[in-house]
Scaffold this motif. Sequence first.
Motif, PDB file in Angstrom:
ATOM      1  N   THR A 184       0.857  -1.181   0.000  1.00 39.62           N
ATOM      2  CA  THR A 184       0.000   0.000   0.000  1.00 39.62           C
ATOM      3  C   THR A 184       0.896   1.235   0.000  1.00 39.62           C
ATOM      4  O   THR A 184       2.091   1.150   0.317  1.00 39.62           O
ATOM      5  CB  THR A 184      -0.902   0.048   1.245  1.00 39.62           C
ATOM      6  N   LEU A 185       0.332   2.388  -0.333  1.00 40.04           N
ATOM      7  CA  LEU A 185       1.118   3.614  -0.313  1.00 40.04           C
ATOM      8  C   LEU A 185       1.644   3.925   1.075  1.00 40.04           C
ATOM      9  O   LEU A 185       2.775   4.387   1.247  1.00 40.04           O
ATOM     10  CB  LEU A 185       0.269   4.778  -0.839  1.00 40.04           C
ATOM     11  N   GLY A 189       5.556   4.045   2.018  1.00 41.99           N
ATOM     12  CA  GLY A 189       5.959   5.357   2.505  1.00 41.99           C
ATOM     13  C   GLY A 189       6.809   5.246   3.761  1.00 41.99           C
ATOM     14  O   GLY A 189       7.751   6.022   3.971  1.00 41.99           O
ATOM     15  N   HIS A 224       7.968   0.745  -5.951  1.00 42.62           N
ATOM     16  CA  HIS A 224       8.153   1.773  -4.932  1.00 42.62           C
ATOM     17  C   HIS A 224       9.408   1.596  -4.095  1.00 42.62           C
ATOM     18  O   HIS A 224       9.911   2.582  -3.527  1.00 42.62           O
ATOM     19  CB  HIS A 224       6.927   1.832  -4.023  1.00 42.62           C
TER      20      HIS A 224
END
Length: 328
Positions: A184-185, A189, A224
Amino acid sequence: MKIAFAGKGGSGKTTLSALFTRYLAARGVPVVAVDADINQHLGTALGVPEHRLDRLPALGAHPTEIKEVLRGDNPRIASAEAMIKTTPPGRGSLLLGVTGENPVHARFGAPAHGATLMVTGPYAEEDLGVSCYHSKVGMAEMYLNHLVDGPGEYVVVDMTAGADSFSSGLFTRFDMTFLVAEPTLRGVGVYRQYADYARDHGVEIRVVGNKVRDEEDVEFLREHVGDALAAWMSHSGFVRSMEKGRHPELADLEEENVKTLGRLRDMVDATGKDWARFTRQSAEFHLRYCRSRTDAAELAAQIDPDFLMGPDALEVKRPSHETDKTDK
């Protein structure tokens, strides 16, 4: 090797810490598991009964006792009260091994699936408004500062969630830090935040994807975090059962997830041990921590400039009766 599992709350870092501990112990290697999370769930995840956990003495509740043991006859440390959580070992300090005679393990450890479990202790009612959790985690930092782990020996630490993992020099005590991240972001992150904190300190952070459902989730993680992606755990009925308070046999863990644990061990084993850096960072963070204190000069004098942490230093500190046994 010293291994940390970090990540945001709910990412599954405690579950991964427990699974990796069980995986190592099942292969007959020495392993110590330390619960350094403010939410103390590692023992439960390892299947230790609640009544045994309630009787397990917490590292964070006995700082003076631990300091008195570890200071040994180090002439730079006048008393246990003179030690702070970052006080590094020096000549005369009691150094610890993962195996053999270890007074900290004997006093604070409990068997857990073939491993030795220790806990820093929960944030108690009497701590509210008086102290922070870092004082409890500081005892884990002091333990790691004095621990000489050899080849094929492992210490797995379940870190507290979020950026608090970087609130002291504890994050530099590890040979490998695994950041557990969901695809997930928010999950990725956290990795970027951790990587920024660790970049200037030679701390290697690798990402372990968790709760991965399909190749799309894997590609999301790769996009990411790039080469930092070490491996990933698929959605697991075994883990779901653990989360419900059951403790199935490790042999029932899904084959792909067993292979993931094996890849993590291979990655840890391939990591070089740098005792010179370990010793240097102990001194650096001790100086950093004591700069704001009025007794900074006295604390700085605790650093032994001629001391190098590692197997040679441990050999010097072996109890005489162990030497006698070896020589016979």
